[in-house]
Design a protein around this motif. Structure first.
Motif, PDB file in Angstrom:
ATOM      1  N   GLN B 195      -0.624   2.021   3.346  1.00 17.06           N
ATOM      2  CA  GLN B 195       0.056   2.108   2.058  1.00 17.06           C
ATOM      3  C   GLN B 195      -0.866   1.701   0.919  1.00 17.06           C
ATOM      4  O   GLN B 195      -0.852   2.305  -0.146  1.00 17.06           O
ATOM      5  CB  GLN B 195       1.308   1.236   2.066  1.00 17.06           C
ATOM      6  CG  GLN B 195       2.412   1.849   2.907  1.00 17.06           C
ATOM      7  CD  GLN B 195       3.666   1.011   2.885  1.00 17.06           C
ATOM      8  OE1 GLN B 195       3.614  -0.192   2.683  1.00 17.06           O
ATOM      9  NE2 GLN B 195       4.796   1.649   3.105  1.00 17.06           N
ATOM     10  N   GLY B 198      -2.720   4.328  -0.457  1.00 19.97           N
ATOM     11  CA  GLY B 198      -1.972   5.354  -1.174  1.00 19.97           C
ATOM     12  C   GLY B 198      -1.297   6.373  -0.277  1.00 19.97           C
ATOM     13  O   GLY B 198      -0.815   7.401  -0.754  1.00 19.97           O
ATOM     14  N   MET B 199      -1.243   6.108   1.040  1.00 20.27           N
ATOM     15  CA  MET B 199      -0.588   7.070   1.926  1.00 20.27           C
ATOM     16  C   MET B 199       0.928   6.964   1.775  1.00 20.27           C
ATOM     17  O   MET B 199       1.471   5.871   1.626  1.00 20.27           O
ATOM     18  CB  MET B 199      -0.952   6.788   3.387  1.00 20.27           C
ATOM     19  CG  MET B 199      -2.401   7.037   3.711  1.00 20.27           C
ATOM     20  SD  MET B 199      -2.654   7.006   5.492  1.00 20.27           S
ATOM     21  CE  MET B 199      -4.391   6.595   5.540  1.00 20.27           C
ATOM     22  N   THR B 200       1.599   8.111   1.851  1.00 23.47           N
ATOM     23  CA  THR B 200       3.062   8.100   1.815  1.00 23.47           C
ATOM     24  C   THR B 200       3.578   7.570   3.146  1.00 23.47           C
ATOM     25  O   THR B 200       2.835   7.454   4.110  1.00 23.47           O
ATOM     26  CB  THR B 200       3.610   9.521   1.620  1.00 23.47           C
ATOM     27  OG1 THR B 200       3.132  10.318   2.702  1.00 23.47           O
ATOM     28  CG2 THR B 200       3.163  10.116   0.312  1.00 23.47           C
ATOM     29  N   ARG B 201       4.901   7.283   3.168  1.00 29.36           N
ATOM     30  CA  ARG B 201       5.467   6.737   4.400  1.00 29.36           C
ATOM     31  C   ARG B 201       5.346   7.728   5.556  1.00 29.36           C
ATOM     32  O   ARG B 201       5.050   7.365   6.680  1.00 29.36           O
ATOM     33  CB  ARG B 201       6.929   6.359   4.175  1.00 29.36           C
ATOM     34  CG  ARG B 201       7.108   4.862   4.366  1.00 29.36           C
ATOM     35  CD  ARG B 201       8.547   4.494   4.435  1.00 29.36           C
ATOM     36  NE  ARG B 201       9.148   4.561   3.112  1.00 29.36           N
ATOM     37  CZ  ARG B 201      10.419   4.238   2.893  1.00 29.36           C
ATOM     38  NH1 ARG B 201      11.188   3.875   3.891  1.00 29.36           N
ATOM     39  NH2 ARG B 201      10.919   4.292   1.680  1.00 29.36           N
ATOM     40  N   ARG B 203       3.151  10.162   5.925  1.00 30.88           N
ATOM     41  CA  ARG B 203       1.759  10.297   6.334  1.00 30.88           C
ATOM     42  C   ARG B 203       1.317   9.082   7.153  1.00 30.88           C
ATOM     43  O   ARG B 203       0.601   9.207   8.145  1.00 30.88           O
ATOM     44  CB  ARG B 203       0.875  10.436   5.093  1.00 30.88           C
ATOM     45  CG  ARG B 203      -0.512  10.802   5.443  1.00 30.88           C
ATOM     46  CD  ARG B 203      -1.413  11.127   4.296  1.00 30.88           C
ATOM     47  NE  ARG B 203      -2.669  11.521   4.893  1.00 30.88           N
ATOM     48  CZ  ARG B 203      -2.922  12.741   5.327  1.00 30.88           C
ATOM     49  NH1 ARG B 203      -2.055  13.690   5.159  1.00 30.88           N
ATOM     50  NH2 ARG B 203      -4.060  13.011   5.923  1.00 30.88           N
TER      51      ARG B 203
END
Ligand SMILES: Nc1ncnc2c1ncn2[C@@H]1O[C@H](COP(=O)(O)OP(=O)(O)OP(=O)(O)O)[C@@H](O)[C@H]1O
Ligand SMILES: [Mg+2]
Lengths: 254, 323
Positions: B195, B198-201, B203
């Motif tokens: 996270q 910057g990764m989405t949930r 991903r």
């Protein structure tokens, strides 16, 4: 406000009944290295996690590069940002953890290229070239194909730094990056951080490495019980702490 | 430091102390138990080989007969499709169960409670009799809205569909628990690091959490697959010709029950053995990065042993290696 990279105004944070941050106000100018010091449980990690919105704040205002963290202000009302926007903001802030948190199922190179390719959409070849350059900078050019478990703690932490830098962050957060390392491995990690500071990166560093704070830090902030007790030039604060709590803490760590 | 090393050097000038030569401890108990095992084994083999009622000739005749091989193919199809449904459903149910939304979480818990709480055999029978419950199936807007499609349940829920639904939906409940255990086994620091990048949930789940959960998910999934292969024989009760029912159809006519059940058992053993070997390699693949070095495959071990043997034959090379 344009001058400051991080601006905290009376930031409060509660976990259930426990109030962990009780009104933190501080400013981190662009290019500044701020070191956070304080006893265990004083809320240092929590404050760092608020800066990239891993935690939501309960009161106060927190700005990064002039923009509210996690919210959008329209007139007098605040709107929560959508997940995608929060992620986009986080991608601009690098974070390095005490326990490295490298992805164990990926090689060193994959660890560093994963987010640039997957989040920012950088071309894979470009991401690899950039990763090789960053890993060379922290002295790990011959470990590209290794898995994290095959590296020493110090090497893992330097990979973690390279991984964060690969996103070209405008701000780097370090949460006790050397606390989990054997003493003889601390130096390499601190060198990498000093290099970064010299290159002009804005950094907020939670650390118990007084030497690093004194030489590389521009500001030293002493926190206790969820408030900022005192802050100032590291040399001044370390040489003549004005508050009793700072004095007694420093006498224990020095 | 260097002083003590020097004295050691002086005491053992050859650089390498003498090999240990000692009389090994005798283990008479091991010989006795070994003899008993051999004896019992011989008795069993003898009785199996000489008892004419096993009908080994008949076994040989039917082992590769086309009806048995067709049944075998059907068993494999059922296993693969039911497991595929089970895994997809399991991942969905596991993610639902970890959802912050209490309704979504509750739905998943209810499903698991229901399907784990009733025997598969009963579920299979239910699906095969579904036409009695809902003679007409339709697809469209519910509560009186327009229908987009409709058909008779008997035409839609063929024995094959009933078998797949019965096995697959039941498997989903078990896989859900396995996947959930895998997901929660992954260190929270991994999600946090993802996270922070910057990764989405979604991903984070797909690229970081699930691949690591695999290490925990794969071994029991292998066991589930082996178990599914055998459980699929229950489908014989709804008269769908998988391996067991194919054999039953044959012995209903010729009354050679035992030889045909031996044929069936042989094929199940062959398949479960192949699956076990496959499981070993898959587990090895997903163990990447967790250990400093992967354990050797049996093939690699064989090669290494041969190499050592080879080296021992050529003394100069062997002593070279030791230094
Ligand atoms: N997710 C959470 N839920 C509940 N309480 C929490 C949570 N995270 C932190 N806390 C509590 O908040 C307080 C401050 O924690 P924090 O980790 O910020 O301290 P710290 O200054 O970083 O300490 P350390 O030097 O030990 O890392 C602690 O009392 C901790 O137990
Ligand atoms: Mg902390």
């Amino acid at each position: 406000m344009t001058e400051s990279m991080v601006r905290a105004e009376g930031v409060h944070k509660r976990f259930g009944r426990l109030e962990v941050l009780k009104g933190i106000s501080l400013d981190v100018r662009a290019g500044e290295v701020m070191c956070l010091l304080g006893p265990s449980g004083s809320g240092k990690s929590t404050f760092l996690r608020c800066i990239n919105h891993l935690e939501k704040i309960d009161a106060g205002r927190l700005y990064v590069d002039g923009e509210l963290v996690g919210y959008r202000q329209a007139g007098d009302t605040l709107h929560e940002l959508r997940d995608g926007d929060v992620c986009r903001k986080r991608a601009e802030i690098g974070m390095v953890f005490q326990r490295f948190n490298l992805f164990p199922h990926m090689t060193v190179l994959e660890n560093v290229t994963e987010a640039p390719v997957g989040v920012k959409g950088v071309r894979r070849a470009d991401a690899i070239a950039r990763a090789e350059e960053l890993l060379a900078r922290v002295g790990l050019q011959d470990k590209l194909r290794n898995y994290p478990a095959q590296l020493s703690g110090g090497q893992q932490q330097r990979v973690a730094i390279a991984r964060a830098l690969a996103m070209d962050p405008k701000l780097m957060l370090f949460d006790e990056p050397t606390s989990a390392l054997d003493p003889e491995l601390v130096g390499d990690v601190l060198d990498a951080m000093r290099q970064l500071a010299a290159d002009g990166m804005t950094m907020v560093v939670v650390t118990h490495e007084i030497g690093f704070a004194r030489e590389a830090g521009d500001t030293l902030v002493f926190m206790d019980g969820g408030v900022v007790v005192e802050s100032g030039n590291p040399r001044d604060v370390l040489a003549n702490p004005r508050h009793e709590r700072t004095r007694s803490f420093l006498s224990k760590v020095l | 430091m260097s002083g003590s090393a020097d004295t050691q050097q002086a005491r053992a000038p050859a650089g390498r102390p003498d090999d240990v030569k000692a009389v090994p401890v005798r283990h008479p108990g091991r010989w006795v138990s070994g003899a008993i095992v051999v004896l019992v084994g011989a008795i069993v083999v003898n009785s199996v080989a000489t008892n004419p009622r096993f009908g080994w000739g008949t076994v040989g005749h039917y082992l590769f007969s086309s009806r048995i091989l067709d049944g075998l193919r059907v068993t494999l199809e059922l296993t693969v499709i039911a497991m595929a449904i089970g895994i997809v459903l399991g991942v969905a149910l596991a993610v639902m169960r970890l959802s912050p939304n209490p309704l979504v979480k509750g739905a998943s818990s209810f499903y698991i409670w229901f399907f784990r709480g009733t025997p598969v055999l009963v579920q299979l029978l239910f699906w095969s009799f579904i036409a009695a419950l809902y003679p007409r199936l339709s697809f469209g807007i519910p509560f009186g809205g327009p229908e987009l499609w409709h058909g008779s349940a008997n035409a839609v829920i063929t024995p094959f569909v009933a078998a797949i639904l019965g096995l697959g939906l039941n498997e989903g409940a078990y896989m859900a628990e396995i996947v959930r255990a895998g997901i929660v086994s992954v260190d929270e620091g991994q999600t946090e690091a993802a996270q922070a990048l910057g990764m989405t949930r979604l991903r984070t789940m797909r690229r970081i959490v699930l691949p690591q959960a695999m290490r925990v998910i794969i071994p029991p999934t292998g066991n589930e697959t082996i178990s599914m292969l055998k459980t699929s024989s229950l489908v014989s009760v709804i008269a769908y010709p998988e391996l067991l029912y194919s054999a039953q159809l044959i012995y209903d006519v010729n009354y050679r029950q035992i030889p045909l059940l031996v044929v069936v058992s042989i094929w199940y053993l062959v398949l479960t053995t192949i699956l076990s070997i496959g499981q070993y390699y898959v587990e090895r693949r997903f163990g990447r990065g967790t250990a400093r070095e992967l354990p050797p495959t049996p093939l690699q071990r064989l090669r290494r042993n041969l190499a050592i043997r080879h080296a021992a034959v050529e003394p100069p090379a062997a002593s070279e290696e030791r230094r």
